[in-house]
Write an enzyme that holds these catalytic residues in place. Structure first.
Site, PDB file in Angstrom:
ATOM      1  N   ALA A  21       0.861  -1.194   0.000  1.00 59.16           N
ATOM      2  CA  ALA A  21       0.000   0.000   0.000  1.00 59.16           C
ATOM      3  C   ALA A  21       0.896   1.242   0.000  1.00 59.16           C
ATOM      4  CB  ALA A  21      -0.949  -0.010   1.195  1.00 59.16           C
TER       5      ALA A  21
ATOM      6  N   GLY B 103      10.481   4.899   8.409  1.00 61.36           N
ATOM      7  CA  GLY B 103       9.962   6.265   8.487  1.00 61.36           C
ATOM      8  C   GLY B 103       9.789   6.699   9.937  1.00 61.36           C
TER       9      GLY B 103
ATOM     10  N   HIS C 192       6.882   5.942   1.565  1.00 64.65           N
ATOM     11  CA  HIS C 192       7.737   4.792   1.254  1.00 64.65           C
ATOM     12  C   HIS C 192       8.746   5.160   0.160  1.00 64.65           C
ATOM     13  CE1 HIS C 192       3.987   2.584   2.607  1.00 64.65           C
ATOM     14  NE2 HIS C 192       4.897   2.066   3.390  1.00 64.65           N
TER      15      HIS C 192
END
Ligand code: PAF
Length: 282
Positions: free
Chosen positions: A23, A138, A28
């Site tokens: 997803a 992240g 990303h």
């Protein structure tokens, strides 16, 4: 994959791993961009890890879109896409898990028992299989990134954990795979997380350091949005995730709230330069 890893070592390549659950969004892709700057061979993994979902969570509903993800990874210049199957990661009889104690029990860990045990276990396995010199995470999931960094240090792993900046939508909402669950009203309401952090940022920039004033400012903003069901707005030591009463060292200001059925996280990193100058990064 083991064969790929061996070949990379033989060819003296610098391998970077970007572990994901798919997803994919611009957050990303920013990890991949960072990996490409540092590494000659970038591996992205997509594995929706069952052990990090509790029985009441959204494992089966977690957004999956392999064709779109593959296309995004190809255009981002990933050299290898690793798509392990559940039986490869957790073969029959699997019984070894990693728990980073203390850190995994606070905040997200308290609200999602077992979650970080699943995360640290799968990340450890991915690092073992791919053997990267660098692995990228992240900062939106700050507690996850801190737990993984702790694990890598505690277990003398050869992989360096790189924590990358939060990517935000133009209205400030932190990018997350879960944002797709938000309906139009909740999507708009969710911008309150960023505004609450900005209120704390303003106080910090004006020299306010006590956690209770920052928390009060965040709660004032969060209360303006009735759709936000706040789990916490906390200020913690960035290494241990213990609560701080006064910000005098590297800290995270963390918020978690639910909008409808969707739980979102956001945070601000507070750091000090060598000269004692404070930065508060959203
Ligand atoms: O942040 C995620 O997407 C997942 O928790 C991770 C790190 C890929 C482990 O499954």
């Amino acid at each position: 994959m083991k064969e790929f890893a061996r070949k990379q070592r033989e060819e003296n390549r610098i391998v970077g791993l970007v572990p994901t659950m798919g997803a994919l969004h611009a957050g990303h892709l920013s990890l991949i961009k960072r990996a490409r700057q540092q590494c000659s061979s970038v591996v992205a993994s997509i594995f929706v890890n069952p052990t990090q979902f509790s029985p009441s969570e959204d494992f089966s509903k977690y957004p999956r879109n392999l064709p779109a993800d593959t296309e995004k990874l190809e255009s981002a210049g990933v050299h290898c896409l690793f798509l392990p199957e559940a039986k490869e990661i957790y073969p029959q009889g699997y019984s070894t898990y990693i728990t980073v104690e203390g850190l995994s029990e606070r905040l997200e860990g308290r609200l999602r028992p077992g979650h970080f045990r699943g995360v640290s276990t799968v990340v450890m396995k991915l690092l073992q299989i791919v053997q990267p010199q660098f692995a990228y995470f992240g900062r939106k999931d700050a507690q996850q990134a801190t737990i993984i960094s702790r694990m890598a240090k505690d277990l003398n792993l050869d992989s360096e954990i790189v924590v990358c900046a939060i990517q935000r939508e133009p209205d400030g909402l932190a990018m997350s795979s879960r944002n797709v669950y938000l309906n139009v009203t909740d999507r708009q309401a969710a911008t309150v997380l960023h505004r609450a952090l900005q209120a704390a940022q303003l106080l910090l920039q004006n020299g306010i350091r006590d956690a209770s004033s920052l928390q009060a400012a965040m709660h004032r903003v969060l209360k303006e949005e009735s759709r936000a069901k706040v789990d916490y707005a906390e200020i913690v030591d960035a290494q241990t995730f213990e609560p701080l009463t006064h910000i005098n060292r590297t800290a995270y200001v963390l918020i978690a709230a639910k909008f409808g059925e969707t739980r979102l996280l956001d945070n601000m990193l507070v750091d000090f330069s060598d000269t004692g100058q404070l930065t508060a990064e959203l």
